[in-house]
Design a protein around this motif. Structure first.
Motif, PDB file in Angstrom:
ATOM      1  N   VAL A  46       2.776   2.829  -5.680  1.00 25.35           N
ATOM      2  CA  VAL A  46       1.319   2.788  -5.758  1.00 25.35           C
ATOM      3  C   VAL A  46       0.869   3.607  -6.970  1.00 25.35           C
ATOM      4  CG1 VAL A  46      -0.828   3.246  -4.546  1.00 25.35           C
ATOM      5  CG2 VAL A  46       1.234   2.641  -3.249  1.00 25.35           C
ATOM      6  N   SER A  87       3.641   6.343  -6.888  1.00 27.29           N
ATOM      7  CA  SER A  87       4.059   6.991  -5.644  1.00 27.29           C
ATOM      8  C   SER A  87       4.650   5.969  -4.683  1.00 27.29           C
ATOM      9  CB  SER A  87       2.871   7.688  -4.968  1.00 27.29           C
ATOM     10  OG  SER A  87       2.320   8.685  -5.795  1.00 27.29           O
ATOM     11  N   MET A 131      -8.911   3.584   4.483  1.00 28.57           N
ATOM     12  CA  MET A 131      -8.035   4.428   3.679  1.00 28.57           C
ATOM     13  C   MET A 131      -7.060   5.180   4.586  1.00 28.57           C
ATOM     14  SD  MET A 131     -10.368   6.271   0.791  1.00 28.57           S
ATOM     15  CE  MET A 131     -11.632   5.404  -0.116  1.00 28.57           C
ATOM     16  N   ARG A 167       0.818  -1.215   0.000  1.00 29.13           N
ATOM     17  CA  ARG A 167       0.000   0.000   0.000  1.00 29.13           C
ATOM     18  C   ARG A 167       0.854   1.268   0.000  1.00 29.13           C
ATOM     19  NH1 ARG A 167      -3.776  -0.990   5.043  1.00 29.13           N
ATOM     20  NH2 ARG A 167      -4.684   1.007   4.371  1.00 29.13           N
ATOM     21  N   PHE A 214      -3.923   5.539  -5.376  1.00 29.83           N
ATOM     22  CA  PHE A 214      -3.736   6.637  -4.436  1.00 29.83           C
ATOM     23  C   PHE A 214      -4.142   7.909  -5.185  1.00 29.83           C
ATOM     24  CE2 PHE A 214      -0.548   9.784  -2.585  1.00 29.83           C
ATOM     25  CZ  PHE A 214      -1.293  10.028  -1.442  1.00 29.83           C
ATOM     26  N   GLY A 234      -5.593   5.077  -0.575  1.00 31.36           N
ATOM     27  CA  GLY A 234      -5.337   6.304   0.171  1.00 31.36           C
ATOM     28  C   GLY A 234      -5.713   7.538  -0.613  1.00 31.36           C
ATOM     29  N   THR A 284      -1.052   6.083  -9.041  1.00 34.96           N
ATOM     30  CA  THR A 284      -1.595   7.338  -8.511  1.00 34.96           C
ATOM     31  C   THR A 284      -2.258   8.137  -9.613  1.00 34.96           C
ATOM     32  OG1 THR A 284       0.175   7.397  -6.857  1.00 34.96           O
ATOM     33  CG2 THR A 284      -0.991   9.465  -7.274  1.00 34.96           C
TER      34      THR A 284
END
Length: 315
Positions: A102, A266, A246, A98, A141, A210, A104
Protein backbone atom coordinates in the motif's frame (compact mmCIF):
# COMPACT_ATOMS: atom_id res chain seq x y z
CA UNK A 1 31.64 22.42 -33.07
CA UNK A 2 28.77 20.23 -34.16
CA UNK A 3 30.93 17.12 -33.62
CA UNK A 4 31.85 18.24 -30.11
CA UNK A 5 28.18 18.76 -29.23
CA UNK A 6 27.31 15.33 -30.63
CA UNK A 7 29.98 13.66 -28.49
CA UNK A 8 28.82 15.59 -25.44
CA UNK A 9 25.17 14.57 -25.90
CA UNK A 10 26.16 10.95 -26.48
CA UNK A 11 28.20 10.82 -23.31
CA UNK A 12 25.53 12.51 -21.22
CA UNK A 13 22.70 10.33 -22.49
CA UNK A 14 24.81 7.19 -22.26
CA UNK A 15 25.43 7.75 -18.58
CA UNK A 16 22.13 9.49 -17.89
CA UNK A 17 19.95 8.46 -14.93
CA UNK A 18 21.92 7.40 -11.89
CA UNK A 19 19.10 6.55 -9.50
CA UNK A 20 20.63 3.19 -8.59
CA UNK A 21 23.80 4.96 -7.45
CA UNK A 22 22.00 7.64 -5.45
CA UNK A 23 19.44 5.47 -3.68
CA UNK A 24 19.36 2.36 -1.52
CA UNK A 25 16.25 0.36 -0.77
CA UNK A 26 15.53 0.00 2.92
CA UNK A 27 13.08 -2.31 4.68
CA UNK A 28 11.84 -1.92 8.25
CA UNK A 29 9.42 -3.62 10.62
CA UNK A 30 7.22 -1.11 12.47
CA UNK A 31 5.79 -3.50 15.03
CA UNK A 32 6.20 -4.15 18.73
CA UNK A 33 6.87 -7.68 19.85
CA UNK A 34 3.88 -9.27 21.53
CA UNK A 35 5.29 -9.42 25.02
CA UNK A 36 3.25 -9.42 28.20
CA UNK A 37 6.13 -7.87 30.13
CA UNK A 38 7.39 -5.03 27.94
CA UNK A 39 4.90 -4.70 25.10
CA UNK A 40 2.27 -1.93 25.09
CA UNK A 41 -0.99 -2.96 26.73
CA UNK A 42 -3.92 -0.92 27.99
CA UNK A 43 -3.57 -0.50 31.77
CA UNK A 44 -5.89 -2.84 33.60
CA UNK A 45 -6.60 -4.89 30.46
CA UNK A 46 -5.43 -8.41 29.78
CA UNK A 47 -1.83 -8.56 28.48
CA UNK A 48 -0.39 -11.32 26.34
CA UNK A 49 0.04 -14.36 28.57
CA UNK A 50 1.73 -17.66 27.75
CA UNK A 51 0.50 -20.68 29.72
CA UNK A 52 2.60 -23.85 29.31
CA UNK A 53 0.29 -26.77 28.57
CA UNK A 54 3.08 -29.28 28.18
CA UNK A 55 6.27 -27.89 29.80
CA UNK A 56 9.42 -28.34 27.78
CA UNK A 57 11.15 -31.58 28.67
CA UNK A 58 8.12 -33.28 30.25
CA UNK A 59 7.57 -35.60 27.27
CA UNK A 60 10.84 -35.23 25.42
CA UNK A 61 13.77 -32.89 25.31
CA UNK A 62 12.52 -31.05 22.24
CA UNK A 63 8.72 -30.86 22.61
CA UNK A 64 6.53 -28.32 24.37
CA UNK A 65 3.06 -26.88 23.90
CA UNK A 66 1.69 -23.57 25.13
CA UNK A 67 -1.67 -21.84 25.38
CA UNK A 68 -1.97 -18.11 24.70
CA UNK A 69 -4.40 -15.66 26.31
CA UNK A 70 -4.50 -12.01 25.34
CA UNK A 71 -6.60 -8.91 25.11
CA UNK A 72 -7.18 -7.45 21.65
CA UNK A 73 -5.38 -4.12 22.23
CA UNK A 74 -1.90 -5.44 22.85
CA UNK A 75 1.30 -4.32 21.10
CA UNK A 76 0.74 -3.13 17.49
CA UNK A 77 -2.81 -3.95 16.42
CA UNK A 78 -5.28 -3.17 13.66
CA UNK A 79 -8.89 -2.15 14.27
CA UNK A 80 -11.94 -2.21 12.01
CA UNK A 81 -15.40 -0.67 12.13
CA UNK A 82 -17.00 -3.82 13.48
CA UNK A 83 -15.69 -2.85 16.91
CA UNK A 84 -18.28 -0.07 17.03
CA UNK A 85 -21.04 -1.10 14.64
CA UNK A 86 -22.67 -4.52 14.09
CA UNK A 87 -22.61 -3.82 10.35
CA UNK A 88 -18.99 -2.68 10.35
CA UNK A 89 -16.08 -4.48 8.76
CA UNK A 90 -14.33 -7.41 10.39
CA UNK A 91 -10.73 -8.51 9.99
CA UNK A 92 -11.77 -11.05 7.37
CA UNK A 93 -13.27 -8.30 5.22
CA UNK A 94 -9.90 -6.62 4.62
CA UNK A 95 -8.84 -7.65 1.12
CA UNK A 96 -5.24 -7.95 -0.07
CA UNK A 97 -5.56 -4.78 -2.17
CA UNK A 98 -5.79 -2.82 1.09
CA UNK A 99 -2.97 -4.62 2.87
CA UNK A 100 -0.26 -5.49 0.33
CA UNK A 101 2.24 -2.90 -0.95
CA UNK A 102 0.00 0.00 0.00
CA UNK A 103 1.41 3.40 -0.96
CA UNK A 104 2.18 5.17 2.30
CA UNK A 105 2.94 8.69 3.45
CA UNK A 106 4.64 9.74 6.67
CA UNK A 107 3.61 12.91 8.52
CA UNK A 108 6.14 13.88 11.20
CA UNK A 109 4.68 15.82 14.13
CA UNK A 110 7.30 15.03 16.74
CA UNK A 111 8.28 18.66 17.40
CA UNK A 112 4.67 19.73 18.00
CA UNK A 113 3.79 16.70 20.14
CA UNK A 114 6.90 17.29 22.27
CA UNK A 115 5.35 20.53 23.49
CA UNK A 116 1.93 19.07 24.28
CA UNK A 117 1.40 15.41 25.31
CA UNK A 118 -2.25 15.69 24.23
CA UNK A 119 -1.49 17.32 20.87
CA UNK A 120 -4.09 16.65 18.17
CA UNK A 121 -3.33 16.61 14.46
CA UNK A 122 -4.82 19.70 12.82
CA UNK A 123 -6.03 20.30 9.28
CA UNK A 124 -3.16 22.78 8.91
CA UNK A 125 -0.65 20.00 9.61
CA UNK A 126 -1.99 17.95 6.70
CA UNK A 127 -2.14 20.96 4.39
CA UNK A 128 1.44 21.86 5.30
CA UNK A 129 2.56 18.33 4.41
CA UNK A 130 0.78 18.59 1.04
CA UNK A 131 2.41 21.95 0.30
CA UNK A 132 5.86 20.53 1.04
CA UNK A 133 5.52 17.04 -0.45
CA UNK A 134 2.75 17.09 -3.05
CA UNK A 135 -0.74 15.55 -3.10
CA UNK A 136 -1.73 12.57 -0.99
CA UNK A 137 -1.89 9.56 -3.37
CA UNK A 138 -5.19 7.68 -3.73
CA UNK A 139 -5.69 4.51 -1.66
CA UNK A 140 -2.97 5.66 0.69
CA UNK A 141 -2.03 4.53 4.18
CA UNK A 142 -1.04 7.46 6.41
CA UNK A 143 1.43 7.11 9.28
CA UNK A 144 1.43 9.88 11.88
CA UNK A 145 4.67 10.10 13.84
CA UNK A 146 4.38 11.91 17.19
CA UNK A 147 7.59 10.63 18.76
CA UNK A 148 5.64 8.43 21.15
CA UNK A 149 7.70 5.35 20.31
CA UNK A 150 10.32 6.73 22.69
CA UNK A 151 7.83 6.53 25.55
CA UNK A 152 8.10 3.35 27.55
CA UNK A 153 6.37 3.15 30.94
CA UNK A 154 4.88 6.62 30.45
CA UNK A 155 3.29 6.11 27.03
CA UNK A 156 -0.23 6.03 28.57
CA UNK A 157 0.07 8.72 31.23
CA UNK A 158 0.81 12.42 31.22
CA UNK A 159 4.14 13.77 32.45
CA UNK A 160 2.53 15.59 35.38
CA UNK A 161 0.94 12.44 36.76
CA UNK A 162 3.79 9.97 36.27
CA UNK A 163 6.62 11.65 38.16
CA UNK A 164 5.70 10.17 41.56
CA UNK A 165 4.01 7.03 40.26
CA UNK A 166 6.75 4.65 41.38
CA UNK A 167 7.03 6.35 44.75
CA UNK A 168 3.27 6.15 45.25
CA UNK A 169 3.23 2.45 44.31
CA UNK A 170 6.00 1.76 46.84
CA UNK A 171 4.12 3.62 49.55
CA UNK A 172 0.93 1.68 48.87
CA UNK A 173 2.83 -1.56 48.23
CA UNK A 174 0.74 -1.94 45.11
CA UNK A 175 1.38 -1.29 41.42
CA UNK A 176 -1.06 1.56 40.87
CA UNK A 177 -0.59 1.46 37.09
CA UNK A 178 -2.33 -1.93 37.00
CA UNK A 179 -5.63 -0.43 38.17
CA UNK A 180 -8.49 -0.90 35.67
CA UNK A 181 -9.61 2.72 36.16
CA UNK A 182 -8.08 6.19 36.29
CA UNK A 183 -7.30 8.19 39.40
CA UNK A 184 -7.80 11.95 38.85
CA UNK A 185 -4.61 13.83 39.56
CA UNK A 186 -2.61 10.61 39.81
CA UNK A 187 -3.35 8.56 36.70
CA UNK A 188 -4.64 10.50 33.74
CA UNK A 189 -4.27 9.35 30.14
CA UNK A 190 -2.19 11.60 27.90
CA UNK A 191 -0.92 10.98 24.38
CA UNK A 192 -1.26 12.72 20.98
CA UNK A 193 -4.12 11.92 18.62
CA UNK A 194 -6.14 13.27 15.70
CA UNK A 195 -8.61 16.15 15.99
CA UNK A 196 -12.20 15.80 14.81
CA UNK A 197 -11.61 18.45 12.12
CA UNK A 198 -8.56 16.62 10.74
CA UNK A 199 -10.42 13.30 10.76
CA UNK A 200 -13.30 14.83 8.81
CA UNK A 201 -10.86 16.48 6.39
CA UNK A 202 -9.11 13.16 5.68
CA UNK A 203 -12.36 11.27 5.24
CA UNK A 204 -14.10 13.78 2.98
CA UNK A 205 -11.23 15.04 0.83
CA UNK A 206 -9.06 11.97 0.19
CA UNK A 207 -9.36 8.29 -0.64
CA UNK A 208 -7.48 6.70 2.25
CA UNK A 209 -7.56 3.01 3.15
CA UNK A 210 -6.08 3.30 6.63
CA UNK A 211 -4.44 5.46 9.26
CA UNK A 212 -1.63 4.47 11.60
CA UNK A 213 -0.20 6.26 14.62
CA UNK A 214 2.56 5.55 17.12
CA UNK A 215 0.32 6.22 20.14
CA UNK A 216 -2.22 3.92 21.86
CA UNK A 217 -5.14 5.50 19.97
CA UNK A 218 -6.04 8.04 17.29
CA UNK A 219 -8.13 9.68 20.01
CA UNK A 220 -5.90 11.85 22.19
CA UNK A 221 -5.38 10.56 25.71
CA UNK A 222 -7.36 13.27 27.46
CA UNK A 223 -10.47 12.18 25.54
CA UNK A 224 -10.42 8.77 27.22
CA UNK A 225 -12.44 8.77 30.40
CA UNK A 226 -12.53 6.06 33.10
CA UNK A 227 -13.65 2.82 31.51
CA UNK A 228 -17.41 2.86 31.18
CA UNK A 229 -19.74 1.87 28.39
CA UNK A 230 -22.02 4.86 28.99
CA UNK A 231 -19.46 7.39 27.70
CA UNK A 232 -20.04 7.48 23.93
CA UNK A 233 -17.39 10.09 23.09
CA UNK A 234 -14.38 8.38 24.66
CA UNK A 235 -13.36 6.92 21.28
CA UNK A 236 -15.15 9.32 18.94
CA UNK A 237 -12.40 9.54 16.30
CA UNK A 238 -11.95 5.77 16.22
CA UNK A 239 -15.67 5.26 15.80
CA UNK A 240 -15.95 7.91 13.10
CA UNK A 241 -13.04 6.82 10.89
CA UNK A 242 -13.50 3.05 11.21
CA UNK A 243 -17.27 3.15 10.74
CA UNK A 244 -16.74 4.82 7.36
CA UNK A 245 -14.36 2.15 6.11
CA UNK A 246 -10.84 3.04 7.25
CA UNK A 247 -8.80 0.57 9.24
CA UNK A 248 -6.76 1.97 12.10
CA UNK A 249 -3.36 0.79 13.31
CA UNK A 250 -2.24 1.76 16.80
CA UNK A 251 1.12 1.56 18.58
CA UNK A 252 3.24 1.67 15.43
CA UNK A 253 6.91 1.35 16.36
CA UNK A 254 9.02 4.16 14.89
CA UNK A 255 11.95 3.99 17.28
CA UNK A 256 15.18 5.02 15.51
CA UNK A 257 13.49 4.57 12.12
CA UNK A 258 13.75 7.59 9.81
CA UNK A 259 11.00 7.31 7.24
CA UNK A 260 10.83 9.67 4.26
CA UNK A 261 7.73 11.78 3.79
CA UNK A 262 6.54 9.71 0.80
CA UNK A 263 7.72 6.91 -1.47
CA UNK A 264 6.93 4.24 1.13
CA UNK A 265 5.15 0.96 0.45
CA UNK A 266 3.61 -0.93 3.36
CA UNK A 267 2.53 -4.54 3.69
CA UNK A 268 0.33 -5.31 6.67
CA UNK A 269 0.49 -8.90 7.88
CA UNK A 270 -2.70 -9.28 9.89
CA UNK A 271 -3.40 -12.21 12.18
CA UNK A 272 -6.39 -13.45 10.18
CA UNK A 273 -9.03 -13.94 12.85
CA UNK A 274 -11.91 -13.60 10.43
CA UNK A 275 -14.73 -12.50 12.74
CA UNK A 276 -12.57 -10.42 15.07
CA UNK A 277 -12.62 -6.62 14.98
CA UNK A 278 -9.04 -6.16 16.28
CA UNK A 279 -5.99 -8.28 15.67
CA UNK A 280 -2.18 -8.16 15.98
CA UNK A 281 -0.46 -6.88 12.85
CA UNK A 282 3.06 -6.77 11.45
CA UNK A 283 3.85 -3.75 9.30
CA UNK A 284 6.66 -4.15 6.79
CA UNK A 285 7.69 -0.99 4.94
CA UNK A 286 10.00 -0.54 1.96
CA UNK A 287 11.38 2.82 0.94
CA UNK A 288 14.32 4.50 -0.71
CA UNK A 289 17.05 6.30 1.19
CA UNK A 290 19.76 8.52 -0.22
CA UNK A 291 23.27 7.30 0.33
CA UNK A 292 26.18 9.57 1.06
CA UNK A 293 28.18 9.99 -2.17
CA UNK A 294 31.25 7.78 -2.25
CA UNK A 295 33.01 9.94 -4.85
CA UNK A 296 33.71 13.63 -5.25
CA UNK A 297 31.74 15.24 -8.05
CA UNK A 298 33.75 17.01 -10.74
CA UNK A 299 33.01 20.44 -12.15
CA UNK A 300 30.45 20.48 -14.94
CA UNK A 301 32.79 21.91 -17.54
CA UNK A 302 33.31 20.83 -21.16
CA UNK A 303 36.36 18.61 -20.59
CA UNK A 304 34.87 16.68 -17.65
CA UNK A 305 31.66 16.02 -19.59
CA UNK A 306 33.45 14.85 -22.74
CA UNK A 307 36.00 12.68 -20.95
CA UNK A 308 33.47 11.08 -18.61
CA UNK A 309 34.36 12.70 -15.30
CA UNK A 310 30.98 14.34 -14.79
CA UNK A 311 28.68 13.84 -12.89
CA UNK A 312 31.28 11.59 -11.20
CA UNK A 313 34.49 9.90 -12.28
CA UNK A 314 33.68 6.75 -14.23
CA UNK A 315 35.79 3.60 -14.32
Amino acid sequence: MFRALTITLTLMTGWGGHASHDCSHMGSLLTYYINGVNGPCWPGFLPFIVIPEIPEGSLSDTFSEDRYISGDEVATYIETGGAYSPKGERIGDLGPERLLLVETIHIDLTSKAAKNPNYEVQVEDIEEWICNNGPIPPRAFIIFNTGWSFKRGTRYYGPDTVLDLDQLSDALQFDISSLPFLVPGVLEFAWPGISAEAAEFLLNCFFIVGIGIDTPSVDAGYRHKPYSSDIPDSRAIRRYLSTYGMYLVHNILLLDIHLPARGIFSTLGVFNMRRATRAPVNIYVEYCIKRKPSTTCELADYCNVVFGNYPYRRV
